[in-house]
Design an enzyme around this catalytic site. Structure first.
Site, mmCIF file in Angstrom:
data_model
loop_
_atom_site.group_PDB
_atom_site.id
_atom_site.type_symbol
_atom_site.label_atom_id
_atom_site.label_comp_id
_atom_site.label_asym_id
_atom_site.label_seq_id
_atom_site.Cartn_x
_atom_site.Cartn_y
_atom_site.Cartn_z
ATOM 1 N N GLY A 156 0.827 -1.192 0.000
ATOM 2 C CA GLY A 156 0.000 0.000 0.000
ATOM 3 C C GLY A 156 0.863 1.244 0.000
ATOM 4 O O GLY A 156 2.019 1.224 0.438
ATOM 5 N N CYS A 157 0.302 2.357 -0.467
ATOM 6 C CA CYS A 157 1.083 3.592 -0.588
ATOM 7 C C CYS A 157 1.422 4.184 0.783
ATOM 8 O O CYS A 157 2.596 4.440 1.076
ATOM 9 C CB CYS A 157 0.347 4.609 -1.464
ATOM 10 S SG CYS A 157 -1.367 4.914 -0.988
ATOM 11 N N TYR A 158 0.412 4.406 1.613
ATOM 12 C CA TYR A 158 0.694 4.924 2.954
ATOM 13 C C TYR A 158 1.630 3.988 3.733
ATOM 14 O O TYR A 158 2.593 4.455 4.368
ATOM 15 C CB TYR A 158 -0.601 5.118 3.740
ATOM 16 C CG TYR A 158 -1.417 6.339 3.402
ATOM 17 C CD1 TYR A 158 -0.855 7.618 3.459
ATOM 18 C CD2 TYR A 158 -2.758 6.229 3.077
ATOM 19 C CE1 TYR A 158 -1.620 8.743 3.178
ATOM 20 C CE2 TYR A 158 -3.531 7.347 2.786
ATOM 21 C CZ TYR A 158 -2.965 8.608 2.840
ATOM 22 O OH TYR A 158 -3.725 9.724 2.570
ATOM 23 N N THR A 166 3.984 2.048 2.742
ATOM 24 C CA THR A 166 5.375 2.184 2.281
ATOM 25 C C THR A 166 6.064 3.335 2.978
ATOM 26 O O THR A 166 7.225 3.233 3.403
ATOM 27 C CB THR A 166 5.404 2.383 0.757
ATOM 28 O OG1 THR A 166 4.882 1.216 0.119
ATOM 29 C CG2 THR A 166 6.823 2.641 0.255
#
EC number: 1.2.1.38
Length: 335
Positions: A150-152, A154
């Site tokens: 997931g972006c957050y 990372t």
């Protein structure tokens, strides 16, 4: 041999970013794309920025046919729908990078609690490699399925994990405050992401309930070897792309300088993670697969600041990086 890449769920921003990155990749080519809603069009019709550069036709998903065309498939479908598609693709012998959350967590119960659906392939929960080559490259190399991060998460896992592993910070007192561009909400029309709602405004959302919180805690525990407790609050900001996470931790006697030393040692051989002396900003990493991190002493806490591009290192760039590892290419190829 040129790697043949397919995209399932080709209409969203992450699919566009995969296609954009593949145009510059010397060892890979986009050869197939599918979408239930846009069958019969070309990918350039769906994403006009690709006009004149990519004319791959959009087809209805047929896992067996897609597997014959591709060496690897990027599944850009939402959670729930992605798992079943990944299962069918793998059964037909093609390797998959999954962009959804379906295989990121260690526990089926945790997944079903936070995502509110019954998992369609529970046998792979906890047995699928997490797509962060900075920690799992050896497992990614031979994987048939990789759970793209997931972006957050990372932007939190990379700063926190080495500090937890070396017991440099308190594990039960972590605050993650993140700001994201609107592309993180996807391409579908929603009232909350309309221009008039987002422009000249910033808003918190998912307070105490965002699905990326258990992913952060799970992976930091997996990497760092210690369970953690954290509070995560995401915010929507009026920009296209980027994530800036400001993380408040309580040190166990150390300083920001020692945090930076820990990071430099941990990520010395990681081409995309750079501890920096300046305060990172989203513009510093926009359109790239790079991560910038720094630390500052602040009273009885240390403040960690991490900047990534949510569509690149937070999604599609990470997928290309994982693909490179899976097929024995340098991680930086095409990135």
């Amino acid at each position: 041999m040129t790697l043949r890449v397919g995209i399932v769920g080709a209409t969203g921003y992450t699919a566009l970013e995969v296609a954009r990155l593949l145009l510059a990749h010397p060892e890979a080519e986009l050869v197939a794309a599918t979408s239930r809603a846009e069958d019969g069009k070309s990918i350039a019709e769906i994403h006009p920025s690709l006009a004149g550069r990519c004319d791959v036709p959009i087809e209805t998903l047929d896992p067996a046919a897609l597997a014959k065309k591709c060496d690897v498939v990027m599944s850009c479908l939402p959670h729930g729908a992605s798992a079943e598609t990944c299962k069918q693709l793998i059964e037909h012998g093609v390797r998959v990078v999954d962009f959804s959350a379906d295989f990121r967590l260690s526990s089926q119960a945790t997944y079903e609690k936070w995502y509110g659906v019954q998992h369609p392939w529970p046998e792979r929960i906890g047995k699928t490699v997490y797509g962060l080559p900075e920690f799992f490259a050896d497992q990614i190399r031979d994987a048939d399925l990789v759970a793209n991060p997931g972006c957050y998460p990372t932007s939190a896992i990379l700063p926190l994990s080495p500090l937890i592993a070396k017991q440099m910070i308190e594990a039960n007192d972590i605050i993650v405050d993140s700001k994201s561009g609107v592309s993180g909400a996807g391409r579908s029309a929603k009232i909350g992401t309309l221009y008039c709602e987002v422009n000249e405004s910033i808003a918190a959302y998912g307070v105490g309930s965002h699905r990326h919180q258990p992913e952060m805690a799970d992976l930091v525990h997996r990497i760092g070897g210690q369970e953690i407790s954290l509070v995560f609050t995401p915010h929507l900001t009026p920009m296209d792309r980027g994530i800036l996470s400001t993380i408040y931790v309580r040190p166990r006697g150390g300083t920001a300088k020692q945090v930076m030393e820990c990071w430099r040692e941990q990520y010395a051989d990681c081409p995309f993670v750079t501890p920096v002396d300046h305060l990172p900003a989203t513009k510093h990493v926009a359109g790239t697969n790079h991560v910038q991190m720094t630390a500052r002493d602040a009273g009885d806490r240390i403040v960690l600041v991490c900047a990534i591009d949510n569509l690149t290192k937070g999604a599609s760039g990470a997928a290309i990086q994982n693909m490179n590892v899976m097929f024995g290419l340098p991680q930086t190829t095409g990135l």
